[in-house]
Write an enzyme that holds these catalytic residues in place. Structure first.
Site, PDB file in Angstrom:
ATOM      1  N   GLU A  49       0.830  -1.208   0.000  1.00  0.00           N
ATOM      2  CA  GLU A  49       0.000   0.000   0.000  1.00  0.00           C
ATOM      3  C   GLU A  49       0.864   1.257   0.000  1.00  0.00           C
ATOM      4  O   GLU A  49       1.871   1.345   0.701  1.00  0.00           O
ATOM      5  CB  GLU A  49      -0.895  -0.003   1.242  1.00  0.00           C
ATOM      6  N   HIS A  50       0.441   2.221  -0.808  1.00  0.00           N
ATOM      7  CA  HIS A  50       1.147   3.497  -0.933  1.00  0.00           C
ATOM      8  C   HIS A  50       2.585   3.306  -1.415  1.00  0.00           C
ATOM      9  O   HIS A  50       3.479   4.046  -1.005  1.00  0.00           O
ATOM     10  CB  HIS A  50       1.115   4.278   0.380  1.00  0.00           C
ATOM     11  N   ASP A  52       2.801   2.418  -4.986  1.00  0.00           N
ATOM     12  CA  ASP A  52       2.688   2.464  -6.442  1.00  0.00           C
ATOM     13  C   ASP A  52       3.351   3.721  -6.993  1.00  0.00           C
ATOM     14  O   ASP A  52       4.078   3.666  -7.988  1.00  0.00           O
ATOM     15  CB  ASP A  52       1.236   2.335  -6.908  1.00  0.00           C
ATOM     16  N   SER A  83     -24.334  10.091 -14.977  1.00  0.00           N
ATOM     17  CA  SER A  83     -24.100   9.015 -14.014  1.00  0.00           C
ATOM     18  C   SER A  83     -25.380   8.699 -13.267  1.00  0.00           C
ATOM     19  O   SER A  83     -26.136   9.609 -12.920  1.00  0.00           O
ATOM     20  CB  SER A  83     -23.009   9.437 -13.014  1.00  0.00           C
ATOM     21  N   LEU A 143     -11.878   1.515  -2.729  1.00  0.00           N
ATOM     22  CA  LEU A 143     -11.885   0.337  -3.595  1.00  0.00           C
ATOM     23  C   LEU A 143     -11.776   0.729  -5.064  1.00  0.00           C
ATOM     24  O   LEU A 143     -12.188  -0.003  -5.954  1.00  0.00           O
ATOM     25  CB  LEU A 143     -13.147  -0.497  -3.347  1.00  0.00           C
ATOM     26  N   SER A 145     -13.018   3.358  -7.046  1.00  0.00           N
ATOM     27  CA  SER A 145     -14.162   3.716  -7.882  1.00  0.00           C
ATOM     28  C   SER A 145     -13.745   4.620  -9.038  1.00  0.00           C
ATOM     29  O   SER A 145     -14.334   4.558 -10.121  1.00  0.00           O
ATOM     30  CB  SER A 145     -15.235   4.402  -7.038  1.00  0.00           C
ATOM     31  N   ASP A 196      -4.265   1.090  -9.554  1.00  0.00           N
ATOM     32  CA  ASP A 196      -5.692   0.837  -9.743  1.00  0.00           C
ATOM     33  C   ASP A 196      -6.027   0.570 -11.200  1.00  0.00           C
ATOM     34  O   ASP A 196      -6.784  -0.350 -11.529  1.00  0.00           O
ATOM     35  CB  ASP A 196      -6.506   2.021  -9.224  1.00  0.00           C
ATOM     36  N   TYR A 248      -2.715  13.156   1.727  1.00  0.00           N
ATOM     37  CA  TYR A 248      -2.190  12.262   0.689  1.00  0.00           C
ATOM     38  C   TYR A 248      -1.077  12.959  -0.088  1.00  0.00           C
ATOM     39  O   TYR A 248      -0.011  12.373  -0.347  1.00  0.00           O
ATOM     40  CB  TYR A 248      -3.321  11.844  -0.248  1.00  0.00           C
TER      41      TYR A 248
END
Length: 409
Positions: A49-50, A52, A83, A143, A145, A196, A248
């Site tokens: 995780e974190h 990439d 949407s 997840l 999106s 992702d 982030y």
């Protein structure tokens, strides 16, 4: 596919039902029928995780929850987007797509069309689109999106305007990964990596990817928990999760700064924390916060490589300690956790999970737990009860099984 667990939850309808919903939304918004319906999955990252955006190694897999795009070409250069879940429709010219425009969810779709053109993957005949999207991937759960949005439209555009290049195995799929990253970084202004998108376009059912984020080389690793009497339980804390956020950005900036100070192209390629610490000290950098960020990236990539070895050897049950160590590092060295995630992880472990950790961007979203199949109900009950004891929002659950990549239908 991802299996429903009792209690407040998100539950993907059947493929046929979701495709039909997207098609009906298209007809209601634009009239007539779409040229087709395409879809792309959300994802869970088993570990790594974190890393990439730091050129490290991670092991993501696709969920059964997907985003669906019903698409039809236009000839006037306009993008008309609607949407079923998010905000108001958006209409604009492809020529007007630029950093920060459009804003919100439409940035991921318009940005993908723009970026595919920039990558030279669309024919000169591309004249705009009508697109209606319907998603089963929970927004804000960590997840992926946003990548599901990008890649559902991306494979549609490659099929319609790239000579069928959206098909599985097409080299253009690697271009779609780049385009999705550019859509997020340059148009949506979300400074994310490419894990992702790579998962959405390269995943296989029953496997996770060993993704080297420095080269974007992938290797399929078998991941079938049920065959080992196990389950991967996803706990959506229902705490808000947003990536376009100063925390982030601060972490990515720290990683980039450390790599520059050490003179390496990617921090995730380093294997020794001690050597990195010495290298930073040699240039006068001893900030303890920066050192913790560096330690996470290096040790998390090492954990991902170790987990890949376990999967190749069929030793799935031995992943637990690596998941636990990943969570500790994400909480302490990367400072990504929150009360809801701590509650979920603590309760899952106390109820017998072999290992558990937060997943995704952090600051909310979801956690995963590796659980004996017979213990799933007990873990769900304890996680829900602990959230109630701590006065937190009731979580949702699903059992995740590695699923298929983006494609038509």
């Amino acid at each position: 596919m991802s299996e429903l667990v009792s209690g407040p939850t998100w539950h993907p309808p059947s493929t046929a039902a979701s495709a039909k919903t997207a098609s009906a939304l298209f007809t209601a918004a634009f009239g007539g029928e779409p040229s087709g319906v395409w879809s792309a999955p959300g994802r869970v990252n088993l570990i790594g995780e974190h890393v990439d955006y730091a050129g490290g190694v991670c092991l993501p897999f696709a969920l059964g929850h997907r985003t669906w795009a019903a698409v039809r070409p236009r000839s006037d250069g306009q993008l008309r987007l609607v949407s079923g879940q998010l905000d108001e429709p958006w209409t604009g010219a492809l020529a007007d797509v630029a950093p920060g425009h459009p804003a919100g969810w439409a940035a991921y779709l318009a940005g993908t069309a723009w970026a595919l053109g920039e990558e030279g993957l669309l024919s000169r005949g591309f004249g705009g689109i009508d697109a209606a999207v319907h998603s089963d991937v929970p927004v804000g759960a960590g997840l992926s999106s946003s990548a599901a949005l990008e890649c559902s439209l991306g494979v549609a555009l490659l099929d319609l305007f790239g000579g069928g290049a959206g098909a599985l195995g097409s080299p253009a799929r690697s271009g779609l990964v780049r385009a999705g990253v550019r859509a997020e970084n340059e148009i949506a202004l979300a400074s994310t990596g490419g894990m992702d998108q790579a998962t959405a376009v390269h995943a296989r059912a029953g496997y996770c990817l060993r993704l080297d984020c420095a080269t974007f080389e992938t290797r399929q690793l078998p991941l079938a928990p049920a065959g080992h009497g196990l389950a991967i339980l996803v706990v959506n804390t229902n705490a808000p999760h947003r990536l376009v956020d100063s925390q982030y950005q601060d972490r990515r900036a720290a990683v980039d700064r450390a790599a520059a100070l050490l003179g390496v192209p990617a921090l995730g390629r380093l294997e020794s924390v001690a050597e990195a610490r010495s290298g930073l000290a040699a240039v006068g950098e001893e900030d303890p916060v920066l050192l913790r960020r560096v330690r996470h990236v290096i040790t998390e990539s090492a954990r991902a490589r170790a987990a890949a070895d376990l999967l190749e050897a069929g030793r799935v049950a031995e992943l637990g300690p690596l998941l636990d160590a990943s969570h500790t590092s994400l909480r302490d060295d990367y400072a990504l956790s929150c009360p809801e995630l701590e509650s979920a992880v603590d309760a899952a472990r106390a109820a017998g999970a072999l290992g558990a950790r937060l997943v995704g961007g952090g600051f909310g979203g979801s956690a995963i737990a590796l659980v004996g199949a017979a213990a799933v109900g007990q873990v769900v009950t304890e996680v829900r009860a602990e959230a109630a004891r701590r006065g937190l929002t009731e979580p949702s659950f699903l059992l995740a099984e590695p699923s298929a990549a983006a494609g038509r239908g």
